[in-house]
Motif scaffolding. Sequence first.
Motif, PDB file in Angstrom:
ATOM      1  N   GLN A 176       0.849  -1.188   0.000  1.00 46.73           N
ATOM      2  CA  GLN A 176       0.000   0.000   0.000  1.00 46.73           C
ATOM      3  C   GLN A 176       0.887   1.242   0.000  1.00 46.73           C
ATOM      4  OE1 GLN A 176      -3.714   0.230   2.293  1.00 46.73           O
ATOM      5  NE2 GLN A 176      -2.948   2.111   3.236  1.00 46.73           N
ATOM      6  N   LYS A 177       0.784   2.013  -1.041  1.00 46.60           N
ATOM      7  CA  LYS A 177       1.584   3.230  -1.166  1.00 46.60           C
ATOM      8  C   LYS A 177       0.964   4.343  -0.316  1.00 46.60           C
ATOM      9  CE  LYS A 177       3.404   6.425  -4.674  1.00 46.60           C
ATOM     10  NZ  LYS A 177       3.404   6.761  -6.124  1.00 46.60           N
ATOM     11  N   PRO A 178       1.770   5.090   0.447  1.00 45.17           N
ATOM     12  CA  PRO A 178       1.218   6.201   1.231  1.00 45.17           C
ATOM     13  C   PRO A 178       0.568   7.240   0.314  1.00 45.17           C
ATOM     14  CG  PRO A 178       3.456   5.690   1.920  1.00 45.17           C
ATOM     15  CD  PRO A 178       3.213   4.922   0.658  1.00 45.17           C
ATOM     16  N   MET A 179      -0.510   7.858   0.778  1.00 43.60           N
ATOM     17  CA  MET A 179      -1.181   8.881  -0.007  1.00 43.60           C
ATOM     18  C   MET A 179      -0.284  10.102  -0.168  1.00 43.60           C
ATOM     19  SD  MET A 179      -4.121   8.136  -1.317  1.00 43.60           S
ATOM     20  CE  MET A 179      -4.688   9.784  -1.686  1.00 43.60           C
ATOM     21  N   VAL A 180      -0.265  10.632  -1.369  1.00 42.12           N
ATOM     22  CA  VAL A 180       0.503  11.834  -1.642  1.00 42.12           C
ATOM     23  C   VAL A 180      -0.200  13.041  -1.016  1.00 42.12           C
ATOM     24  CG1 VAL A 180      -0.706  12.365  -3.810  1.00 42.12           C
ATOM     25  CG2 VAL A 180       1.665  13.106  -3.512  1.00 42.12           C
ATOM     26  N   ASP A 181       0.558  14.071  -0.715  1.00 46.36           N
ATOM     27  CA  ASP A 181      -0.012  15.337  -0.254  1.00 46.36           C
ATOM     28  C   ASP A 181      -0.524  16.079  -1.491  1.00 46.36           C
ATOM     29  OD1 ASP A 181      -0.530  17.931   0.598  1.00 46.36           O
ATOM     30  OD2 ASP A 181       1.188  18.023   1.937  1.00 46.36           O
ATOM     31  N   LEU A 182      -1.821  15.942  -1.768  1.00 43.78           N
ATOM     32  CA  LEU A 182      -2.386  16.491  -2.998  1.00 43.78           C
ATOM     33  C   LEU A 182      -2.298  18.010  -3.039  1.00 43.78           C
ATOM     34  CD1 LEU A 182      -5.525  14.214  -3.466  1.00 43.78           C
ATOM     35  CD2 LEU A 182      -3.400  14.167  -4.777  1.00 43.78           C
ATOM     36  N   ASP A 183      -2.530  18.673  -1.911  1.00 51.94           N
ATOM     37  CA  ASP A 183      -2.460  20.135  -1.900  1.00 51.94           C
ATOM     38  C   ASP A 183      -1.061  20.611  -2.268  1.00 51.94           C
ATOM     39  OD1 ASP A 183      -5.128  20.405  -1.189  1.00 51.94           O
ATOM     40  OD2 ASP A 183      -4.699  20.437   0.962  1.00 51.94           O
ATOM     41  N   ARG A 184      -0.044  19.938  -1.748  1.00 49.79           N
ATOM     42  CA  ARG A 184       1.331  20.305  -2.086  1.00 49.79           C
ATOM     43  C   ARG A 184       1.621  19.997  -3.550  1.00 49.79           C
ATOM     44  NH1 ARG A 184       6.225  17.306  -1.954  1.00 49.79           N
ATOM     45  NH2 ARG A 184       8.076  18.669  -1.837  1.00 49.79           N
ATOM     46  N   MET A 185       1.199  18.821  -4.008  1.00 53.29           N
ATOM     47  CA  MET A 185       1.483  18.409  -5.378  1.00 53.29           C
ATOM     48  C   MET A 185       0.905  19.398  -6.384  1.00 53.29           C
ATOM     49  SD  MET A 185       0.507  14.846  -7.324  1.00 53.29           S
ATOM     50  CE  MET A 185      -1.156  15.394  -7.754  1.00 53.29           C
ATOM     51  N   ARG A 186      -0.266  19.945  -6.075  1.00 51.68           N
ATOM     52  CA  ARG A 186      -0.941  20.842  -7.018  1.00 51.68           C
ATOM     53  C   ARG A 186      -0.268  22.196  -7.145  1.00 51.68           C
ATOM     54  NH1 ARG A 186      -6.449  18.549  -4.593  1.00 51.68           N
ATOM     55  NH2 ARG A 186      -6.860  16.927  -6.147  1.00 51.68           N
ATOM     56  N   THR A 187       0.763  22.454  -6.341  1.00 51.01           N
ATOM     57  CA  THR A 187       1.518  23.701  -6.477  1.00 51.01           C
ATOM     58  C   THR A 187       2.717  23.542  -7.405  1.00 51.01           C
ATOM     59  OG1 THR A 187       2.978  23.277  -4.576  1.00 51.01           O
ATOM     60  CG2 THR A 187       0.849  24.326  -4.129  1.00 51.01           C
ATOM     61  N   PHE A 188       2.896  22.342  -7.978  1.00 47.56           N
ATOM     62  CA  PHE A 188       4.036  22.065  -8.845  1.00 47.56           C
ATOM     63  C   PHE A 188       3.598  21.890 -10.292  1.00 47.56           C
ATOM     64  CE2 PHE A 188       5.676  21.047  -4.713  1.00 47.56           C
ATOM     65  CZ  PHE A 188       7.038  21.291  -4.779  1.00 47.56           C
TER      66      PHE A 188
END
Length: 231
Positions: A176-188
């Motif tokens: 099980q892969k840890p969930m990505v920080d979507l809010d952070r990812m969307r700033t890239f």
Amino acid sequence: MKISEMNWFQVEQYLKSDDRAVVPLGCTEQHAYLSLSVDSILAERVATEAAEPLGVPVFPVVGYGITPYFMAYPGTVSLKADTYLRMLTDILDSLRRTGFRRILFVNGHGGNTPGHTAAIEWMGQNPDCRVKFHNWWNAPKTFEKVKQIDPVASHASWMENFPWTRLPNIAQPDHQKPMVDLDRMRTFGPEGVREILGDGNFGGRYQRSDEDMNAIWSVAIDETRALIESW
């Protein structure tokens, strides 16, 4: 019934008694170890299986969508938002011109949701028509079933891993892969997104049993079919 398996005489005959049509919307983008066409495969298949017993024609899937964030992954194709919205309104114009009045978009890609606004605007200019925009994977009953099975589900994870989206001879990671920080990812931008995501899975297991997947699929078919019937 698929439009690809009909001729124009048959469509003209159909339109004498019904004016419904289904148009699947997909995308071509990275899905980790799964097919780049996951969104298109699933949208077209759920649309076809839902519409088949009702005799409502299903048009070929629109296989490209809005996905600029994955452009650092080879094989991804993204349309500009204005291009995509013009394409959808051109499709609606064509369907109306030839006699369709009730159109269901079965959407398989979150980036395509601006199309819903375009459809609403189009109906304002064409009050004799009705358009529904259905995100099949996160419709209430389908997504509730997903959460019942495993609440950690996301893009390119197990929830999109059906027998018909897997690739032959490609093994899936067994963790099980840890969930990505979507809010952070969307700033890239795209390169930063790839660096953060790695293989492309947003988080969760990569595969669950076919029994689990078939349970979700059954709910998705019923929920989509109910929309076609509810006109």
